[in-house]
Design a protein around this motif. Sequence first.
Motif, PDB file in Angstrom:
ATOM      1  N   ASP A   1     -18.557  27.989  68.425  1.00  0.00           N
ATOM      2  CA  ASP A   1     -18.830  27.616  67.038  1.00  0.00           C
ATOM      3  C   ASP A   1     -20.326  27.682  66.792  1.00  0.00           C
ATOM      4  N   MET A   2     -20.729  28.519  65.846  1.00  0.00           N
ATOM      5  CA  MET A   2     -22.145  28.763  65.579  1.00  0.00           C
ATOM      6  C   MET A   2     -22.488  28.480  64.123  1.00  0.00           C
ATOM      7  N   VAL A   3     -23.784  28.278  63.900  1.00  0.00           N
ATOM      8  CA  VAL A   3     -24.307  28.129  62.550  1.00  0.00           C
ATOM      9  C   VAL A   3     -25.543  29.010  62.426  1.00  0.00           C
ATOM     10  N   LEU A   4     -25.949  29.252  61.176  1.00  0.00           N
ATOM     11  CA  LEU A   4     -27.147  30.047  60.923  1.00  0.00           C
ATOM     12  C   LEU A   4     -28.210  29.161  60.293  1.00  0.00           C
ATOM     13  N   ASP A   5     -29.245  28.865  61.038  1.00  0.00           N
ATOM     14  CA  ASP A   5     -30.352  28.060  60.538  1.00  0.00           C
ATOM     15  C   ASP A   5     -31.394  28.984  59.922  1.00  0.00           C
ATOM     16  N   ARG A   6     -31.937  28.581  58.774  1.00  0.00           N
ATOM     17  CA  ARG A   6     -32.868  29.467  58.066  1.00  0.00           C
ATOM     18  C   ARG A   6     -34.155  29.701  58.852  1.00  0.00           C
TER      19      ARG A   6
ATOM     20  N   PRO B   1     -21.597  25.949  56.529  1.00  0.00           N
ATOM     21  CA  PRO B   1     -20.577  26.903  56.977  1.00  0.00           C
ATOM     22  C   PRO B   1     -20.795  27.243  58.450  1.00  0.00           C
ATOM     23  N   ASP B   2     -19.713  27.340  59.210  1.00  0.00           N
ATOM     24  CA  ASP B   2     -19.875  27.722  60.613  1.00  0.00           C
ATOM     25  C   ASP B   2     -19.045  28.954  60.936  1.00  0.00           C
ATOM     26  N   ILE B   3     -19.380  29.569  62.057  1.00  0.00           N
ATOM     27  CA  ILE B   3     -18.719  30.800  62.480  1.00  0.00           C
ATOM     28  C   ILE B   3     -18.048  30.567  63.822  1.00  0.00           C
ATOM     29  N   ARG B   4     -16.740  30.776  63.876  1.00  0.00           N
ATOM     30  CA  ARG B   4     -15.991  30.678  65.131  1.00  0.00           C
ATOM     31  C   ARG B   4     -15.796  32.096  65.678  1.00  0.00           C
ATOM     32  N   VAL B   5     -16.195  32.295  66.925  1.00  0.00           N
ATOM     33  CA  VAL B   5     -15.963  33.571  67.600  1.00  0.00           C
ATOM     34  C   VAL B   5     -15.126  33.304  68.848  1.00  0.00           C
ATOM     35  N   ILE B   6     -13.996  33.980  68.972  1.00  0.00           N
ATOM     36  CA  ILE B   6     -13.198  33.913  70.192  1.00  0.00           C
ATOM     37  C   ILE B   6     -13.799  34.889  71.197  1.00  0.00           C
ATOM     38  N   VAL B   7     -14.134  34.378  72.368  1.00  0.00           N
ATOM     39  CA  VAL B   7     -14.742  35.203  73.415  1.00  0.00           C
ATOM     40  C   VAL B   7     -13.788  35.247  74.606  1.00  0.00           C
ATOM     41  N   PHE B   8     -13.414  36.467  75.019  1.00  0.00           N
ATOM     42  CA  PHE B   8     -12.494  36.644  76.136  1.00  0.00           C
ATOM     43  C   PHE B   8     -13.165  37.492  77.212  1.00  0.00           C
TER      44      PHE B   8
END
Length: 337
Positions: A258-263, A163-170
């Motif tokens: 686009d980010m991921v969480l590594d254990r 699963p990945d996380i998309r964050v819009i940064v302005f």
Amino acid sequence: MSWLKNWTWPTRLRDKGIIGMNRRNIRYIGRYNSRRLYPLVDDKLKTKLLAQQYGITTPELIGTVTTQFGVKHIGAMLTGHAGFVIKPAKGSGGKGILVIEKVEDNAFIKPSGAKLSLTDIERHVSNILSGLYSLGGSPDVAVIETLINFDESLMDYTYEGVPDIRVIVFKGYPVMAMMRLSTAASDGKANLHQGAVGVGLNIATGAALRAVQFDRPCFSHPDTGHDLASLVVPQWETLLNLAAGCYEMTGLGYLGTDMVLDRKYGPMLLELNARPGLAIQMTNGEGLRRRLDLIERQPDGVPAKQRVAFAQHHFARQSELVDSESVETSDTSSTGA
């Protein structure tokens, strides 16, 4: 399904602050993203090397293949690596990304269980180099990274994929976020168009707000059956600070991270996008415009931590998801059972 009425007419979309492609391209991308900076994010290898300079964590680089002659050495490069990811440096939309979860008896095994030979791997790398997956079909470079061991707390929310996380940064402010959960329909890829579940996230806490699959609301993962109302992204503030720091790293005023969480390593940057899509508005049930307007009124030169705190304060939301137990209880009481 009364919520659908709110998404029917263009005037209602405008009232909700929904921005379209034209406004995104002209008002935000055209104004805040210098074209000379695009190569920093369009080339995943350049992004990775730049991130290393700025101390932003990314998956470890195993190596690169730049020529067809180098394809025959791919076997030696992969020796000793139990899992890895091969991706085109200039690919887009997840095209050409090959994930190998483990290696057994000289077979390279994908998350789906499908087995590939070394010849299959070499052919895939050769296709990447020829530009099969690159923007505009130009010759490309194959990037090989270590496999992400994603956070165990997210295991029940995804199917055969990370699963990945998309964050819009302005202008350096994180304005809206979503998590993309892979499904059987999406073939284990976190791609909304292919059937991944998009979950809007509360900028304040990283908790799930609402979820959609194929633009329709959903309340549990279609394959694992796990309730989505309980989803909360771990190490949320660290992740937001990582996303906010990509503004200084690239100089791009409007971008998708686009980010991921590594254990083991926590939040990691996968890639950046200078032209992020607009589906994040659907997953959040809210338009970007009001948030972007507020950010435009803020002064320049605000440190990343203060930008993150501002976003968490001003963009907090209540979840629209309901625990499945509550739904069942209300269904039972309504039928008089």
